[in-house]
Design an enzyme around this catalytic site. Structure first.
Site, PDB file in Angstrom:
ATOM      1  N   SER A  63      31.276  45.463  43.928  1.00  0.00           N
ATOM      2  CA  SER A  63      32.640  45.138  43.914  1.00  0.00           C
ATOM      3  C   SER A  63      33.594  45.252  45.098  1.00  0.00           C
ATOM      4  O   SER A  63      34.571  44.868  45.191  1.00  0.00           O
ATOM      5  CB  SER A  63      33.457  45.484  42.649  1.00  0.00           C
ATOM      6  N   LYS A  66      34.661  42.455  46.975  1.00  0.00           N
ATOM      7  CA  LYS A  66      36.003  41.920  46.406  1.00  0.00           C
ATOM      8  C   LYS A  66      37.058  41.931  47.505  1.00  0.00           C
ATOM      9  O   LYS A  66      37.948  41.082  47.600  1.00  0.00           O
ATOM     10  CB  LYS A  66      36.093  42.020  45.060  1.00  0.00           C
ATOM     11  N   TYR A 188      28.759  34.482  45.070  1.00  0.00           N
ATOM     12  CA  TYR A 188      29.068  35.606  44.562  1.00  0.00           C
ATOM     13  C   TYR A 188      28.046  36.766  44.596  1.00  0.00           C
ATOM     14  O   TYR A 188      28.461  37.970  44.996  1.00  0.00           O
ATOM     15  CB  TYR A 188      29.655  35.435  43.003  1.00  0.00           C
ATOM     16  N   TYR A 240      38.589  50.603  37.502  1.00  0.00           N
ATOM     17  CA  TYR A 240      38.324  50.241  36.062  1.00  0.00           C
ATOM     18  C   TYR A 240      37.068  51.167  35.837  1.00  0.00           C
ATOM     19  O   TYR A 240      36.246  51.515  36.418  1.00  0.00           O
ATOM     20  CB  TYR A 240      38.078  48.740  35.979  1.00  0.00           C
ATOM     21  N   VAL A 258      47.410  26.346  35.982  1.00  0.00           N
ATOM     22  CA  VAL A 258      45.970  26.025  36.858  1.00  0.00           C
ATOM     23  C   VAL A 258      46.596  25.106  37.827  1.00  0.00           C
ATOM     24  O   VAL A 258      47.232  24.186  37.613  1.00  0.00           O
ATOM     25  CB  VAL A 258      45.288  25.457  35.761  1.00  0.00           C
TER      26      VAL A 258
HETATM   27  N1  GLU Z   1      27.922  42.421  40.947  1.00  0.00           N
HETATM   28  C1  GLU Z   1      28.360  43.030  40.104  1.00  0.00           C
HETATM   29  C2  GLU Z   1      28.734  42.201  38.714  1.00  0.00           C
HETATM   30  O1  GLU Z   1      29.214  41.002  38.959  1.00  0.00           O
HETATM   31  C3  GLU Z   1      29.874  43.708  40.315  1.00  0.00           C
HETATM   32  C4  GLU Z   1      30.442  44.565  39.470  1.00  0.00           C
HETATM   33  C5  GLU Z   1      30.673  46.069  39.999  1.00  0.00           C
HETATM   34  O2  GLU Z   1      30.614  46.422  40.986  1.00  0.00           O
HETATM   35  O3  GLU Z   1      30.825  46.856  38.931  1.00  0.00           O
HETATM   36  O4  GLU Z   1      28.804  42.665  37.462  1.00  0.00           O
END
Ligand code: GLU
Length: 262
Positions: A63, A66, A188, A240, A258
């Site tokens: 994550s 991101k 992704y 989180y 949207v």
């Molecule tokens: N690749 C993970 C997912 O989509 C990322 C989430 C994470 O790093 O907690 O679940």
């Protein structure tokens, strides 16, 4: 301030703590990661570096990527980005579907999986060769040509990515994913598999801490307002646990509705 002493203390306190976690095993390849690997690295704006533990060990940054996709999408799309997703904490788990139904397919923020999928969709719409161009962006801001995806980890996540498949299709049903869902998911999984060490991550993200928001090579990644927004969103939405994000509010307005025109 003696930064080395501080991170050493944090390192040994956590290392000796009785509260031990476990490597995430819902992505099969991640279950093979050595649970003893633990490192901290600090890069300062005045070019000092401090490390402790396995800070040179590469791992798939999951994550953390991101933040990099958000940075590139914000650079390209500017404020229009916020017609497709919000900047509020979600109050639900990072991979939750329930909130999306109430929010008409507008993810709460770019750091939950739904938001990251929308950001991937926006990048696919704007970049010619999405995977290569995103990797080139990461290599450029980190001044590190060795950065790469781990296709082993990306394929492993893809083989069990049922929830992300559901999220992506659910958002598309609201019209907030424009591209083919398989293409979005494929990108992704790639960004999550990007491999870096703690040292490489702290060097790469230094542009968000510098007063002029430039990299060590003086590359202007974002303008000041954009960088401050990302720092604020990271502070309020970026942390989180499995039960949901810490629910305190960010001081930026979220927009609704949207709009898949980006
Ligand atoms: N690749 C993970 C997912 O989509 C990322 C989430 C994470 O790093 O907690 O679940």
């Amino acid at each position: 301030m003696n930064y080395q002493e501080i991170i050493d203390e944090v390192y040994f306190t956590v290392k000796n703590s009785e509260f031990e976690g476990q490597p995430a095993s819902y992505i099969p390849e991640l279950a093979n990661v050595n649970p003893e690997n633990f490192g901290i690295h600090l890069s300062t704006v005045d070019h000092c570096k401090y490390g402790v533990g396995n800070y040179l060990e590469k791992f798939s940054i999951q994550s953390i990527a991101k933040v990099l996709t958000l940075s590139l999408a914000y650079k390209i799309a500017g404020e229009n980005l916020w017609s497709r997703l919000g900047v509020e904490p979600s109050g639900t788990a990072f991979n939750s579907l329930s909130q999306l139904e109430l929010d008409n397919g507008i993810p709460r923020n770019p750091f939950v999986n739904s938001g990251a999928l929308v950001i991937c969709d926006i990048l696919i719409s704007h970049l010619n060769n999405t995977k290569e161009d995103f990797l080139a962006f990461c290599r450029s801001i980190s001044d590190n040509k060795q950065l790469n995806y781990s296709y082993k980890i990306a394929n492993s996540e893809k083989s069990v990515g049922y929830r992300n498949v559901a999220l992506c299709n659910f958002i598309k049903s609201f019209g907030n994913i424009v591209n083919n869902t398989e293409v979005v998911l494929d990108f992704y999984y790639c960004i999550c598999s990007l491999e870096m060490s703690c040292q490489e991550i702290s060097n790469t993200l230094l542009f968000l801490a510098n007063d002029d928001f430039r990299t060590n090579d003086h590359l202007q990644v974002l303008n000041m307002s954009q960088a401050k927004s990302i720092n604020a969103i990271m502070l309020t939405c970026g942390f989180y646990d499995e039960s949901g994000e810490f629910a305190f509010k960010v001081g930026l307005p979220g927009k609704s509705g949207v709009g898949a025109e980006l």
